[in-house]
Design a protein around this motif. Sequence first.
Motif, PDB file in Angstrom:
ATOM      1  N   VAL A   1     -10.119  61.968  11.106  1.00  0.00           N
ATOM      2  CA  VAL A   1      -8.694  62.296  11.226  1.00  0.00           C
ATOM      3  C   VAL A   1      -8.198  61.988  12.635  1.00  0.00           C
ATOM      4  CG1 VAL A   1      -7.019  64.194  11.203  1.00  0.00           C
ATOM      5  CG2 VAL A   1      -8.724  64.052   9.409  1.00  0.00           C
ATOM      6  N   LEU A   2      -9.081  62.202  13.611  1.00  0.00           N
ATOM      7  CA  LEU A   2      -8.702  61.945  15.008  1.00  0.00           C
ATOM      8  C   LEU A   2      -8.863  60.495  15.416  1.00  0.00           C
ATOM      9  CD1 LEU A   2     -10.229  65.173  16.609  1.00  0.00           C
ATOM     10  CD2 LEU A   2      -7.809  64.656  16.245  1.00  0.00           C
ATOM     11  N   GLY A   3      -9.308  59.644  14.461  1.00  0.00           N
ATOM     12  CA  GLY A   3      -9.330  58.214  14.741  1.00  0.00           C
ATOM     13  C   GLY A   3     -10.706  57.584  14.873  1.00  0.00           C
ATOM     14  N   ASP A   4     -11.769  58.328  14.624  1.00  0.00           N
ATOM     15  CA  ASP A   4     -13.119  57.776  14.729  1.00  0.00           C
ATOM     16  C   ASP A   4     -13.450  57.034  13.439  1.00  0.00           C
ATOM     17  OD1 ASP A   4     -16.455  59.213  15.356  1.00  0.00           O
ATOM     18  OD2 ASP A   4     -15.783  57.170  14.950  1.00  0.00           O
ATOM     19  N   GLN A   5     -13.301  55.718  13.455  1.00  0.00           N
ATOM     20  CA  GLN A   5     -13.480  54.917  12.236  1.00  0.00           C
ATOM     21  C   GLN A   5     -14.929  54.935  11.758  1.00  0.00           C
ATOM     22  OE1 GLN A   5     -10.750  53.552  10.665  1.00  0.00           O
ATOM     23  NE2 GLN A   5      -9.689  54.714  12.256  1.00  0.00           N
ATOM     24  N   ALA A   6     -15.853  55.055  12.705  1.00  0.00           N
ATOM     25  CA  ALA A   6     -17.266  55.036  12.310  1.00  0.00           C
ATOM     26  C   ALA A   6     -17.636  56.271  11.485  1.00  0.00           C
ATOM     27  CB  ALA A   6     -18.144  54.946  13.551  1.00  0.00           C
ATOM     28  N   ALA A   7     -16.861  57.314  11.637  1.00  0.00           N
ATOM     29  CA  ALA A   7     -17.137  58.531  10.860  1.00  0.00           C
ATOM     30  C   ALA A   7     -16.976  58.268   9.368  1.00  0.00           C
ATOM     31  CB  ALA A   7     -16.207  59.665  11.301  1.00  0.00           C
ATOM     32  N   LEU A   8     -16.061  57.360   9.029  1.00  0.00           N
ATOM     33  CA  LEU A   8     -15.858  57.041   7.608  1.00  0.00           C
ATOM     34  C   LEU A   8     -17.104  56.382   7.028  1.00  0.00           C
ATOM     35  CD1 LEU A   8     -13.876  56.961   5.183  1.00  0.00           C
ATOM     36  CD2 LEU A   8     -13.234  54.669   5.919  1.00  0.00           C
ATOM     37  N   ARG A   9     -17.734  55.502   7.849  1.00  0.00           N
ATOM     38  CA  ARG A   9     -18.936  54.833   7.367  1.00  0.00           C
ATOM     39  C   ARG A   9     -20.038  55.845   7.088  1.00  0.00           C
ATOM     40  NH1 ARG A   9     -22.258  52.984   4.799  1.00  0.00           N
ATOM     41  NH2 ARG A   9     -23.315  50.983   4.943  1.00  0.00           N
ATOM     42  N   GLU A  10     -20.157  56.819   7.968  1.00  0.00           N
ATOM     43  CA  GLU A  10     -21.180  57.854   7.778  1.00  0.00           C
ATOM     44  C   GLU A  10     -20.891  58.679   6.526  1.00  0.00           C
ATOM     45  OE1 GLU A  10     -23.974  58.294   9.446  1.00  0.00           O
ATOM     46  OE2 GLU A  10     -24.531  60.070   8.283  1.00  0.00           O
ATOM     47  N   LEU A  11     -19.632  59.041   6.335  1.00  0.00           N
ATOM     48  CA  LEU A  11     -19.264  59.808   5.138  1.00  0.00           C
ATOM     49  C   LEU A  11     -19.503  58.980   3.883  1.00  0.00           C
ATOM     50  CD1 LEU A  11     -15.965  61.544   6.321  1.00  0.00           C
ATOM     51  CD2 LEU A  11     -18.068  62.705   5.636  1.00  0.00           C
ATOM     52  N   PHE A  12     -19.176  57.705   3.971  1.00  0.00           N
ATOM     53  CA  PHE A  12     -19.394  56.821   2.827  1.00  0.00           C
ATOM     54  C   PHE A  12     -20.879  56.764   2.486  1.00  0.00           C
ATOM     55  CE2 PHE A  12     -18.005  53.488  -0.009  1.00  0.00           C
ATOM     56  CZ  PHE A  12     -19.122  52.680  -0.166  1.00  0.00           C
ATOM     57  N   GLY A  13     -21.696  56.599   3.525  1.00  0.00           N
ATOM     58  CA  GLY A  13     -23.132  56.519   3.300  1.00  0.00           C
ATOM     59  C   GLY A  13     -23.685  57.779   2.650  1.00  0.00           C
ATOM     60  N   ARG A  14     -23.108  58.923   3.012  1.00  0.00           N
ATOM     61  CA  ARG A  14     -23.596  60.183   2.451  1.00  0.00           C
ATOM     62  C   ARG A  14     -23.136  60.385   1.017  1.00  0.00           C
ATOM     63  NH1 ARG A  14     -22.878  64.753   7.226  1.00  0.00           N
ATOM     64  NH2 ARG A  14     -23.868  63.529   8.861  1.00  0.00           N
ATOM     65  N   TYR A  15     -21.898  59.994   0.713  1.00  0.00           N
ATOM     66  CA  TYR A  15     -21.319  60.373  -0.577  1.00  0.00           C
ATOM     67  C   TYR A  15     -21.172  59.244  -1.593  1.00  0.00           C
ATOM     68  CZ  TYR A  15     -20.658  65.098   0.829  1.00  0.00           C
ATOM     69  OH  TYR A  15     -20.899  66.388   1.213  1.00  0.00           O
TER      70      TYR A  15
END
Lengths: 205, 263
Positions: free
Chosen positions: A16-30
């Motif tokens: 939400v704060l703009g860390d695009q890499a966090a999406l990749r991590e969430l994607f990998g988990r879910y």
Amino acid sequence: MDRASATDEQLMEAYVLGDQAALRELFGRYAPRLLGMLRRGLADDGAVQDLLQHTFLQLHRARGDYRIGARFRPWLFTIALNLKREHFRRLARRREDAQEEFDRHAAPGTPHDDLARSQTARLVRRALARLPDSQREVIELHWLAGLPFPEVAEAIGASLSAVKVRAHRGYAKLRDAVTAELGGNQDAVHAILEGASDGPGEPPG
Amino acid sequence: MTSKHQASPERDERIGPSDVLERALPPAPAPSVIELDALFARVEGAVREERGPRAWLRSRPTLLRWTLAALLVLSLVLVELLLKPRVDFEFYPTLRMALALGAMGLLAFVALGLGLRPLHRPPAPRWLLTSVLLLGAIVPFALALLPPAHLDHPASLAGAGADFLPRALACFGFGGVLGIPVVLLTLLLDRGGHTTVWRAAAAALAAGLAANLALQVHCAIVHPAHLLLGHASLAIVYPALWAGLSRVVTARASAASGPWPTP
């Protein structure tokens, strides 16, 4: 932030704060879990991949709505469930019964074991599609996605006791429907399943 | 355990699929790293395409999206009130005006909330959608069927006899145009995840009610037939038209691209 050890909620806040890499991590988990849920409920893999893509796209669009501290998992699975629901409504508007979608995408010419497995899987999917919406969604989230009942309740906006009642009734109907499809012959059920089985399935989470 | 205990799902911690079901529909094989990378590349591509004013608008928090749409509805009323108010205001009963504006305004705001409901929330109950759509149609019609508010201003007595159809159609057309910005804004604010007929109808109902609100403060005619055809009918025509259009659009899109249209 060490993304690998961050909680889902911390990753979503970072995104939400703009860390695009966090999406990749969430994607990998879910993504594997979502794929598992969608693939067990749908035979059309193209639709499964589209639904997965749409789920994360909707997560991106709705990131401004994410409340800091809210549980991430039910949030994500509610999105996936709503998209899947709309997928079936579109199918219905194209004058297709949901079970035809299953039948049409069954792989032709598979070896006997795979065919038997796909036939029994198709039986269960068809029975699942015939459940009332309220029961089917609880079972999809509990069994196919592996969510515990409290998170299922949060995802569908119902009380915990209502969710358990729906699950209890839904599983009973599913069992009865599969048995009925196979002509009520319990021996036939077990013979087919033992011949098609690769081993015990995973218990719901 | 007693049978009563076993029969109670609230207390039964073993609610779940039987072995038969588990073996019939075993877990799907885990996706490979290559497959996951390919799928994520698609997601990344879709996220990268989220640029521009529309992407900005629909990524705003839902409360802000609703507020923008509600402000537009209010603006339409205020513009009419400031620039072209009805000429019979001094004769029109204040309480009745407040009732009409309050009832239709409340329904419009609720309809906006339903139309912009986000996907991470469970869908609104069907009974709520149906009730709002029905009330959204019934309330303007009920208000129109009340006895005329007054008969004291000459402008209020127009719209009857030979004058009926031209005046009613003029108001219908004017109101129809006034509702268009509301429809367009709700389209821009919509996140496009699901475009059910019900949500399209709810958003369009808000447009029809916005038109009614603006006409309520603009048009002095109190003749019930004029109010029915020229004003209230917009609350039915807008949702019916938009719901029908959304059905055609999604049917064509899914026919072109399969059951799931591209985002």
